[in-house]
Design a protein around this motif. Sequence first.
Motif, PDB file in Angstrom:
ATOM      1  N   VAL A   1       0.969  -1.215   0.124  1.00 52.99           N
ATOM      2  CA  VAL A   1       0.037   0.283  -0.041  1.00 52.99           C
ATOM      3  C   VAL A   1       0.945   1.034  -0.008  1.00 52.99           C
ATOM      4  O   VAL A   1       1.438   1.328   0.917  1.00 52.99           O
ATOM      5  N   ALA A   2       0.756   1.925  -1.227  1.00 54.59           N
ATOM      6  CA  ALA A   2       1.567   3.442  -1.216  1.00 54.59           C
ATOM      7  C   ALA A   2       0.795   4.622  -0.550  1.00 54.59           C
ATOM      8  O   ALA A   2      -0.331   4.754  -1.414  1.00 54.59           O
ATOM      9  N   ALA A   3       1.056   4.965   0.549  1.00 51.93           N
ATOM     10  CA  ALA A   3       0.100   5.872   1.141  1.00 51.93           C
ATOM     11  C   ALA A   3       0.878   7.315   1.397  1.00 51.93           C
ATOM     12  O   ALA A   3       0.237   8.018   2.201  1.00 51.93           O
ATOM     13  N   GLY A   4       2.214   7.171   1.078  1.00 54.14           N
ATOM     14  CA  GLY A   4       2.950   8.565   1.143  1.00 54.14           C
ATOM     15  C   GLY A   4       2.592   9.315   0.046  1.00 54.14           C
ATOM     16  O   GLY A   4       2.079   9.155  -0.895  1.00 54.14           O
ATOM     17  N   PHE A   5       2.880  10.561   0.451  1.00 52.16           N
ATOM     18  CA  PHE A   5       2.904  11.635  -0.701  1.00 52.16           C
ATOM     19  C   PHE A   5       4.377  11.836  -1.215  1.00 52.16           C
ATOM     20  O   PHE A   5       5.174  12.601  -0.805  1.00 52.16           O
ATOM     21  N   TYR A   6       4.230  11.132  -2.388  1.00 47.53           N
ATOM     22  CA  TYR A   6       5.522  11.059  -3.128  1.00 47.53           C
ATOM     23  C   TYR A   6       6.050  12.524  -4.028  1.00 47.53           C
ATOM     24  O   TYR A   6       5.003  13.000  -4.651  1.00 47.53           O
ATOM     25  N   GLN A   7       7.172  12.876  -3.806  1.00 44.01           N
ATOM     26  CA  GLN A   7       7.419  14.094  -4.631  1.00 44.01           C
ATOM     27  C   GLN A   7       8.628  14.025  -5.872  1.00 44.01           C
ATOM     28  O   GLN A   7       9.369  12.989  -5.756  1.00 44.01           O
ATOM     29  N   ASP A   8       8.507  14.546  -6.930  1.00 45.81           N
ATOM     30  CA  ASP A   8       9.211  14.618  -8.048  1.00 45.81           C
ATOM     31  C   ASP A   8       9.087  13.093  -8.708  1.00 45.81           C
ATOM     32  O   ASP A   8       8.232  12.600  -8.695  1.00 45.81           O
ATOM     33  N   GLU A   9      10.390  12.923  -9.264  1.00 43.35           N
ATOM     34  CA  GLU A   9      10.420  11.651 -10.147  1.00 43.35           C
ATOM     35  C   GLU A   9      11.018  10.516  -9.196  1.00 43.35           C
ATOM     36  O   GLU A   9      11.371  10.607  -8.078  1.00 43.35           O
ATOM     37  N   GLY A  10      10.677   9.335  -9.457  1.00 43.17           N
ATOM     38  CA  GLY A  10      10.701   8.110  -8.649  1.00 43.17           C
ATOM     39  C   GLY A  10      12.008   7.604  -8.717  1.00 43.17           C
ATOM     40  O   GLY A  10      12.225   6.315  -8.971  1.00 43.17           O
ATOM     41  N   LEU A  11      13.028   8.391  -8.068  1.00 42.70           N
ATOM     42  CA  LEU A  11      14.449   7.863  -8.212  1.00 42.70           C
ATOM     43  C   LEU A  11      14.510   6.826  -7.117  1.00 42.70           C
ATOM     44  O   LEU A  11      14.024   7.120  -5.945  1.00 42.70           O
ATOM     45  N   GLY A  12      15.289   5.662  -7.399  1.00 43.65           N
ATOM     46  CA  GLY A  12      15.358   4.734  -6.410  1.00 43.65           C
ATOM     47  C   GLY A  12      14.263   3.692  -6.458  1.00 43.65           C
ATOM     48  O   GLY A  12      14.438   2.445  -5.909  1.00 43.65           O
ATOM     49  N   LEU A  13      13.215   3.873  -7.332  1.00 45.01           N
ATOM     50  CA  LEU A  13      12.405   2.689  -7.562  1.00 45.01           C
ATOM     51  C   LEU A  13      12.306   1.905  -8.661  1.00 45.01           C
ATOM     52  O   LEU A  13      12.344   2.527  -9.923  1.00 45.01           O
ATOM     53  N   ARG A  14      12.697   0.794  -8.734  1.00 45.06           N
ATOM     54  CA  ARG A  14      13.053  -0.093 -10.115  1.00 45.06           C
ATOM     55  C   ARG A  14      11.968  -1.225 -10.060  1.00 45.06           C
ATOM     56  O   ARG A  14      12.198  -2.238  -9.583  1.00 45.06           O
ATOM     57  N   LEU A  15      11.105  -0.868 -11.103  1.00 48.19           N
ATOM     58  CA  LEU A  15       9.817  -2.003 -11.037  1.00 48.19           C
ATOM     59  C   LEU A  15      10.368  -3.072 -11.819  1.00 48.19           C
ATOM     60  O   LEU A  15       9.485  -3.944 -11.893  1.00 48.19           O
ATOM     61  N   GLY A  16      11.470  -3.246 -12.478  1.00 44.04           N
ATOM     62  CA  GLY A  16      11.515  -4.265 -13.128  1.00 44.04           C
ATOM     63  C   GLY A  16      12.361  -5.558 -12.504  1.00 44.04           C
ATOM     64  O   GLY A  16      12.756  -6.563 -12.737  1.00 44.04           O
ATOM     65  N   GLU A  17      12.487  -5.148 -10.906  1.00 40.81           N
ATOM     66  CA  GLU A  17      13.180  -6.078 -10.207  1.00 40.81           C
ATOM     67  C   GLU A  17      11.966  -6.950  -9.314  1.00 40.81           C
ATOM     68  O   GLU A  17      11.195  -7.707  -9.893  1.00 40.81           O
ATOM     69  N   GLU A  18      12.120  -6.755  -8.183  1.00 43.38           N
ATOM     70  CA  GLU A  18      11.038  -7.533  -7.310  1.00 43.38           C
ATOM     71  C   GLU A  18       9.606  -7.532  -7.754  1.00 43.38           C
ATOM     72  O   GLU A  18       8.857  -8.521  -7.662  1.00 43.38           O
ATOM     73  N   PHE A  19       9.202  -6.295  -8.118  1.00 44.29           N
ATOM     74  CA  PHE A  19       7.694  -5.910  -8.199  1.00 44.29           C
ATOM     75  C   PHE A  19       7.386  -6.994  -9.530  1.00 44.29           C
ATOM     76  O   PHE A  19       6.354  -7.605  -9.556  1.00 44.29           O
ATOM     77  N   HIS A  20       8.219  -6.994 -10.554  1.00 40.89           N
ATOM     78  CA  HIS A  20       7.965  -7.855 -11.473  1.00 40.89           C
ATOM     79  C   HIS A  20       8.020  -9.190 -11.273  1.00 40.89           C
ATOM     80  O   HIS A  20       7.276 -10.069 -11.646  1.00 40.89           O
ATOM     81  N   HIS A  21       9.157  -9.777 -10.910  1.00 39.02           N
ATOM     82  CA  HIS A  21       9.380 -11.179 -10.663  1.00 39.02           C
ATOM     83  C   HIS A  21       8.547 -11.818  -9.599  1.00 39.02           C
ATOM     84  O   HIS A  21       7.937 -12.872  -9.679  1.00 39.02           O
ATOM     85  N   ASN A  22       8.004 -11.069  -8.731  1.00 40.07           N
ATOM     86  CA  ASN A  22       7.327 -11.575  -7.516  1.00 40.07           C
ATOM     87  C   ASN A  22       5.711 -11.278  -7.768  1.00 40.07           C
ATOM     88  O   ASN A  22       4.918 -11.543  -6.690  1.00 40.07           O
ATOM     89  N   ARG A  23       5.406 -10.632  -8.779  1.00 37.74           N
ATOM     90  CA  ARG A  23       4.190 -10.254  -8.903  1.00 37.74           C
ATOM     91  C   ARG A  23       3.537  -9.476  -7.957  1.00 37.74           C
ATOM     92  O   ARG A  23       2.203 -10.055  -7.451  1.00 37.74           O
ATOM     93  N   VAL A  24       4.281  -8.608  -7.545  1.00 38.94           N
ATOM     94  CA  VAL A  24       3.469  -7.605  -6.101  1.00 38.94           C
ATOM     95  C   VAL A  24       2.215  -6.817  -6.605  1.00 38.94           C
ATOM     96  O   VAL A  24       2.250  -6.264  -7.796  1.00 38.94           O
ATOM     97  N   GLU A  25       1.404  -7.016  -5.924  1.00 40.74           N
ATOM     98  CA  GLU A  25       0.277  -6.023  -6.159  1.00 40.74           C
ATOM     99  C   GLU A  25       0.574  -4.693  -5.440  1.00 40.74           C
ATOM    100  O   GLU A  25       0.655  -4.491  -4.151  1.00 40.74           O
ATOM    101  N   LEU A  26       0.438  -3.494  -6.036  1.00 39.54           N
ATOM    102  CA  LEU A  26       0.638  -2.251  -5.549  1.00 39.54           C
ATOM    103  C   LEU A  26      -0.698  -1.211  -5.582  1.00 39.54           C
ATOM    104  O   LEU A  26      -1.172  -1.319  -6.575  1.00 39.54           O
ATOM    105  N   VAL A  27      -0.864  -1.018  -4.239  1.00 38.16           N
ATOM    106  CA  VAL A  27      -2.112  -0.390  -4.112  1.00 38.16           C
ATOM    107  C   VAL A  27      -1.966   1.218  -3.812  1.00 38.16           C
ATOM    108  O   VAL A  27      -1.156   1.292  -2.911  1.00 38.16           O
ATOM    109  N   SER A  28      -2.687   2.079  -4.259  1.00 34.26           N
ATOM    110  CA  SER A  28      -2.552   3.434  -3.699  1.00 34.26           C
ATOM    111  C   SER A  28      -3.659   3.932  -2.680  1.00 34.26           C
ATOM    112  O   SER A  28      -4.794   3.383  -2.953  1.00 34.26           O
ATOM    113  N   SER A  29      -3.216   4.302  -1.591  1.00 30.90           N
ATOM    114  CA  SER A  29      -4.390   4.837  -0.654  1.00 30.90           C
ATOM    115  C   SER A  29      -3.810   6.135  -0.448  1.00 30.90           C
ATOM    116  O   SER A  29      -2.915   6.914  -0.057  1.00 30.90           O
ATOM    117  N   GLN A  30      -5.076   7.164  -0.693  1.00 26.92           N
ATOM    118  CA  GLN A  30      -5.197   8.458  -0.361  1.00 26.92           C
ATOM    119  C   GLN A  30      -6.398   8.989   0.155  1.00 26.92           C
ATOM    120  O   GLN A  30      -7.618   8.402  -0.269  1.00 26.92           O
TER     121      GLN A  30
END
Length: 349
Positions: A251-280
């Motif tokens: 659950v991504a519930a933080g208020f993220y600023q600017d570009e997503g430096l440090g976020l690499r979606l081709g790694e565990e997100f892709h290989h472990n089929r992680v569900e990413l949910v926005s909460s606002q």
Amino acid sequence: MPGAVRVVQFTGPRQVELAEVPAEPLGEDQVRVRTRFSGISAGTELTAYRGTNPYLTRRWNAGLRLFTSDADVPGLRYPVAGWGYSEAGEVVEAAPGTGFAAGDQVWGIWGHRSEAVVPAEKLRPVPDGLDPLAASFARVGAVALNAILAADLHLGEVVAIFGQGVIGLLATQMARRSGAEVIAVDGLAPRRAEALKAGAVRAFDPAGEPVAEGVREYTGGAGADVAIELSGVYPALHEAIRTVTTGGRVVAAGFYQDEGLGLRLGEEFHHNRVELVSSQIGGVSARLSGRWDQARLNETFLRLSARGALDPVSLVTHRLPPSHAGEAYRLLDTDPGAALQIVLDFDQE
């Protein structure tokens, strides 16, 4: 009509002043409220204080539900006056038929100002038996509760909560009440200590400990069932993704600023089929929309606080007069480990 109203405002990045503006006349269906407590948000408010808030450079098109690059007409301009959304106060006067009377203790959103004229429909009474100071947490408590609901936690599951500021600590309290085991993650030692007091079974320092590996060790190699990311930092979101099990939820519930430096979606997100949910806080998860809304989030948080199931007041580290607002923002900006919830106490001046 009452005299001048004191308002905290940002005149530019990292520039704070306490200004005076004329009091507003009381209109039909309106209530005049004297502010008692106004909590400072160390997340959203600091983005305006620091000058990183996207509304300063872009415009939100509510019809299209899109931000547009229109530098000539940004959604927010300096001076930003009365920023804030965690207020509790006392009714001074009320228009006939509003249902409020002088002396009523109420909570709502009217910003860091000594007095406000608010539509009656935007105010709620402080529940019986609840400290008005606790009522000033209604909105941040709703943010935490919304993230917990989006996480869809179950009894006995393991949740890693990244960011143990005020909202993170409230989420930790709630997750423990839900029967989950909480692993807290925060780079500040005082906040990790508070998380352990709130019932977390482990507390990791992301700067000095391998979080994902540590969580897997704790869970026998599986990983957390769920992670909730509240810091608004992209590397933390990436580590939250690394922390959950295959098919786990983040659950991504933080208020993220600017570009997503440090976020690499081709790694565990892709290989472990992680569900990413926005909460606002603007809405609840679609699957809950028939039963939950913002009003229920607020009311549930306050009811649980009144019963003692949640303890927001214990998170208050500073109660400052509004004339010290600049000091409050500087402290949160430069030394966040020295403070949790800073409340502007208008009863002091």
